[in-house]
Design an enzyme around this catalytic site. Structure first.
Site, PDB file in Angstrom:
ATOM      1  N   LYS A   9      -2.181  -6.777  27.129  1.00  0.00           N
ATOM      2  CA  LYS A   9      -2.766  -6.953  28.455  1.00  0.00           C
ATOM      3  C   LYS A   9      -3.730  -8.133  28.456  1.00  0.00           C
ATOM      4  O   LYS A   9      -4.217  -8.562  27.415  1.00  0.00           O
ATOM      5  CB  LYS A   9      -3.491  -5.679  28.906  1.00  0.00           C
ATOM      6  CG  LYS A   9      -4.808  -5.410  28.197  1.00  0.00           C
ATOM      7  CD  LYS A   9      -5.519  -4.189  28.771  1.00  0.00           C
ATOM      8  CE  LYS A   9      -6.060  -4.427  30.156  1.00  0.00           C
ATOM      9  NZ  LYS A   9      -7.146  -5.434  30.206  1.00  0.00           N
ATOM     10  N   LYS A  14      -5.179 -11.728  22.814  1.00  0.00           N
ATOM     11  CA  LYS A  14      -3.897 -12.260  22.331  1.00  0.00           C
ATOM     12  C   LYS A  14      -4.019 -13.678  21.802  1.00  0.00           C
ATOM     13  O   LYS A  14      -3.506 -13.999  20.723  1.00  0.00           O
ATOM     14  CB  LYS A  14      -2.843 -12.257  23.444  1.00  0.00           C
ATOM     15  CG  LYS A  14      -2.461 -10.916  23.979  1.00  0.00           C
ATOM     16  CD  LYS A  14      -1.378 -11.039  25.034  1.00  0.00           C
ATOM     17  CE  LYS A  14      -1.738 -11.999  26.148  1.00  0.00           C
ATOM     18  NZ  LYS A  14      -3.002 -11.669  26.843  1.00  0.00           N
ATOM     19  N   LYS A  40      -2.834 -19.100  32.519  1.00  0.00           N
ATOM     20  CA  LYS A  40      -4.163 -19.679  32.272  1.00  0.00           C
ATOM     21  C   LYS A  40      -4.081 -20.882  31.346  1.00  0.00           C
ATOM     22  O   LYS A  40      -4.989 -21.714  31.311  1.00  0.00           O
ATOM     23  CB  LYS A  40      -5.108 -18.643  31.656  1.00  0.00           C
ATOM     24  CG  LYS A  40      -5.417 -17.459  32.556  1.00  0.00           C
ATOM     25  CD  LYS A  40      -6.624 -16.681  32.044  1.00  0.00           C
ATOM     26  CE  LYS A  40      -6.571 -16.290  30.586  1.00  0.00           C
ATOM     27  NZ  LYS A  40      -5.462 -15.390  30.250  1.00  0.00           N
ATOM     28  N   ASP A 127       0.807  -7.744  30.973  1.00  0.00           N
ATOM     29  CA  ASP A 127       0.499  -6.819  32.065  1.00  0.00           C
ATOM     30  C   ASP A 127       1.743  -6.519  32.899  1.00  0.00           C
ATOM     31  O   ASP A 127       1.902  -5.421  33.417  1.00  0.00           O
ATOM     32  CB  ASP A 127      -0.597  -7.419  32.969  1.00  0.00           C
ATOM     33  CG  ASP A 127      -1.918  -7.562  32.246  1.00  0.00           C
ATOM     34  OD1 ASP A 127      -2.778  -6.698  32.422  1.00  0.00           O
ATOM     35  OD2 ASP A 127      -2.071  -8.529  31.483  1.00  0.00           O
TER      36      ASP A 127
END
Length: 251
Positions: A9, A14, A40, A127
């Protein structure tokens, strides 16, 4: 070639884990490629001293068919080859489709045949595991998926969904789950909660990464924890995980 996808998530760590693994593999003398699959586009940030690289989607928008492979990938710390898929303009377009377009651009330019990495790491937002976000678990990309989770309820929920998605694809010859990476947040009964998760999805805890202030100190200095604090508990745990991943991939 070893091909791993790191899923979890948003905000679970990560990119930190993926980057640390890239450094660990590079320290073994392996040629490493890290592909950020989060809109991102910050997966490879600290492999470039805290500076963002141009995303593949931005390059493709700017150069279109004239974009060359060297425009899409960038060499970072210890020769690690970095690429960021990027995403659409906020509010316009689908991030999943953007990831698919970036992967297609790499394929069209024979990226993997030309670069010939020993290890590929995909850093993927987990997610929502659909569309482009499922690209790395499809045939021809990652072979093993490592799912990052803490003992927090939402992290465990997301990890279970990721495992379900991988399971649903397995009959097509896609990637399988290599294990759960426990990235500690020091919540009560954390190990026990993640052990239950691992048992529920028929897997195991591949690594237990400690919560380590060295990570924040390194990021404040715009450096890599594996470089600035190579002997800290986190770095030692990541190096063991990297060795275990390679050994398991040979079985």
């Amino acid at each position: 070639m070893h091909r791993f996808a790191i899923y979890g998530k948003g905000g679970i760590g990560k990119s930190t884990v993926c980057t640390a693994l890239s450094c660990a593999f590079a320290d073994m003398g392996l040629k490493v490629m890290q592909i950020g699959c989060d809109p991102k586009a910050d997966s490879t940030l600290y492999l470039h001293g805290g500076e963002r690289i141009e995303t593949m989607l931005d390059v493709l928008r700017r150069k279109r068919n004239k974009a060359e492979l060297e425009d899409l990938v960038h060499e970072g710390y210890k020769g690690i080859i970095c690429a960021e898929a990027g995403g659409p303009t906020p509010g316009l377009g689908c991030a999943g489709r953007g990831i698919a377009a970036a992967f297609e651009a790499l394929e069209e330019r024979d990226a993997f045949d030309i670069i010939q990495p020993d290890v590929i790491l995909y850093d993927v937002l987990g997610d929502v595991v659909c569309g482009g976000f499922a690209m790395p678990i499809r045939e021809g990309y990652a072979e093993k998926v490592y799912i990052l989770s803490s003992g927090e309820n939402m992290a465990i929920y997301a990890a279970a969904n990721i495992a379900m998605a991988v399971e649903n694809f397995k009959d097509r010859g896609y990637a399988s789950v290599g294990g759960i990476i426990l990235n500690r947040r020091n919540v009560p009964n954390e190990r026990e909660k993640v052990e239950v998760l691992a048992s529920d999805i028929g897997s195991h805890i591949a690594a237990d990464l400690p919560r380590d202030n060295s990570i924040a100190l390194a990021e404040q200095a715009k450096r890599l924890v594996m470089d600035m604090f190579p002997d800290c508990p986190y770095a030692q745990a990541v190096r063991k995980l990297a060795a275990d991943m390679l050994a398991a991939d040979k079985e």
